[in-house]
Design a protein around this motif. Structure first.
Motif, short mmCIF file in Angstrom:
data_model
loop_
_atom_site.label_atom_id
_atom_site.label_comp_id
_atom_site.label_asym_id
_atom_site.label_seq_id
_atom_site.Cartn_x
_atom_site.Cartn_y
_atom_site.Cartn_z
N LYS A 12 64.27 22.63 0.47
CA LYS A 12 62.88 22.54 0.97
C LYS A 12 62.46 21.18 1.56
N GLY A 13 61.87 21.44 2.82
CA GLY A 13 61.44 20.31 3.30
C GLY A 13 62.64 19.52 4.64
N LEU A 14 63.87 20.28 4.53
CA LEU A 14 64.83 19.78 5.55
C LEU A 14 64.86 20.72 6.92
N LYS A 15 65.05 19.96 7.73
CA LYS A 15 64.80 20.85 9.10
C LYS A 15 66.20 21.25 9.51
N CYS A 16 66.39 22.26 10.49
CA CYS A 16 67.73 22.69 11.18
C CYS A 16 68.46 21.33 11.77
N PRO A 17 69.71 21.08 11.64
CA PRO A 17 70.55 21.92 10.98
C PRO A 17 71.12 21.90 9.44
N LEU A 18 70.25 20.88 8.89
CA LEU A 18 70.71 20.33 7.49
C LEU A 18 70.61 21.61 6.35
N PRO A 19 70.00 22.54 6.35
CA PRO A 19 69.92 23.58 5.40
C PRO A 19 71.14 24.25 5.38
N ARG A 24 76.83 24.94 3.32
CA ARG A 24 78.28 24.91 3.62
C ARG A 24 79.00 23.95 2.64
N LYS A 25 78.46 22.77 2.40
CA LYS A 25 79.03 21.53 1.66
C LYS A 25 79.24 22.01 0.25
N ARG A 26 77.86 22.66 -0.19
CA ARG A 26 77.76 23.15 -1.65
C ARG A 26 78.72 24.40 -2.04
N THR A 41 62.36 25.70 3.63
CA THR A 41 61.03 25.79 4.44
C THR A 41 61.23 25.66 5.80
N ASP A 42 62.42 25.64 6.41
CA ASP A 42 62.83 25.46 7.70
C ASP A 42 62.39 26.77 8.40
N PRO A 43 61.69 27.18 9.32
CA PRO A 43 61.58 28.48 9.99
C PRO A 43 62.53 29.11 10.80
N LEU A 44 63.74 28.14 11.14
CA LEU A 44 64.76 28.59 12.10
C LEU A 44 65.97 28.97 10.97
N ALA A 45 65.59 28.89 9.69
CA ALA A 45 66.72 29.37 8.80
C ALA A 45 66.89 30.72 8.81
N VAL A 46 65.84 31.51 9.07
CA VAL A 46 65.93 33.05 9.11
C VAL A 46 67.13 33.56 10.26
N ILE A 47 67.16 32.56 11.14
CA ILE A 47 68.41 32.72 12.29
C ILE A 47 69.76 32.05 11.73
N ASP A 48 69.64 30.84 11.21
CA ASP A 48 70.76 30.09 11.04
C ASP A 48 71.60 30.51 9.79
N VAL A 49 70.87 30.94 8.75
CA VAL A 49 71.64 31.31 7.64
C VAL A 49 72.42 32.44 7.45
N PRO A 50 71.78 33.79 8.22
CA PRO A 50 72.76 34.75 8.80
C PRO A 50 73.82 34.40 9.50
N HIS A 51 73.55 33.63 10.40
CA HIS A 51 74.75 33.33 11.44
C HIS A 51 75.70 32.55 10.66
N PHE A 52 75.32 31.70 10.02
CA PHE A 52 76.29 30.87 9.08
C PHE A 52 77.11 31.94 8.20
N CYS A 53 76.37 32.61 7.49
CA CYS A 53 77.43 33.66 6.54
C CYS A 53 78.25 34.54 7.34
N ASN A 54 77.64 34.84 8.70
CA ASN A 54 78.74 35.81 9.43
C ASN A 54 79.86 35.12 9.84
N GLY A 68 55.57 29.38 2.03
CA GLY A 68 55.91 28.15 2.80
C GLY A 68 57.30 28.46 3.13
N GLY A 69 58.26 29.41 3.15
CA GLY A 69 59.26 29.36 3.64
C GLY A 69 60.17 30.75 3.00
N HIS A 70 61.67 30.40 2.96
CA HIS A 70 62.44 31.84 2.77
C HIS A 70 63.32 31.46 1.46
#
Length: 78
Positions: A12-19, A24-26, A41-54, A68-70
């Motif tokens: 929470k509190g981190l902005k794209c692309p940090l989440p 990935r590192k973890r 809490t990054d609103p772009l995570a709903v796009i970024d996280v599924p893309h990362f997983c794929n 406040g987020g996802h």
């Protein structure tokens, strides 16, 4: 999320692309098939996280909107 075997990672509190970068590192430290729940809490995570997983071959098990987020439940590829 009902799965209590998941490692919870608070981003929470981190902005794209940090989440995604931190997830990935973890995930490199997790065993294949392990679950990780990331909270962001990054609103772009709903796009970024599924893309990362794929892209990385992980399974996005669940996505939940929370205050406040996802929260995403990801299973590391075997």
């Amino acid at each position: 999320m009902p799965d209590t075997d998941a490692v919870v990672y608070d981003l929470k509190g981190l902005k794209c692309p940090l989440p995604v970068l931190k997830t990935r590192k973890r995930m490199r430290t997790l065993t294949p098939g392990a679950l990780i729940a990331i909270e962001t809490t990054d609103p772009l995570a709903v796009i970024d996280v599924p893309h990362f997983c794929n892209e990385d071959g992980h399974t996005l098990e669940q996505t939940d909107a929370v205050t406040g987020g996802h929260r995403f439940l990801i299973r590391k590829k075997a």
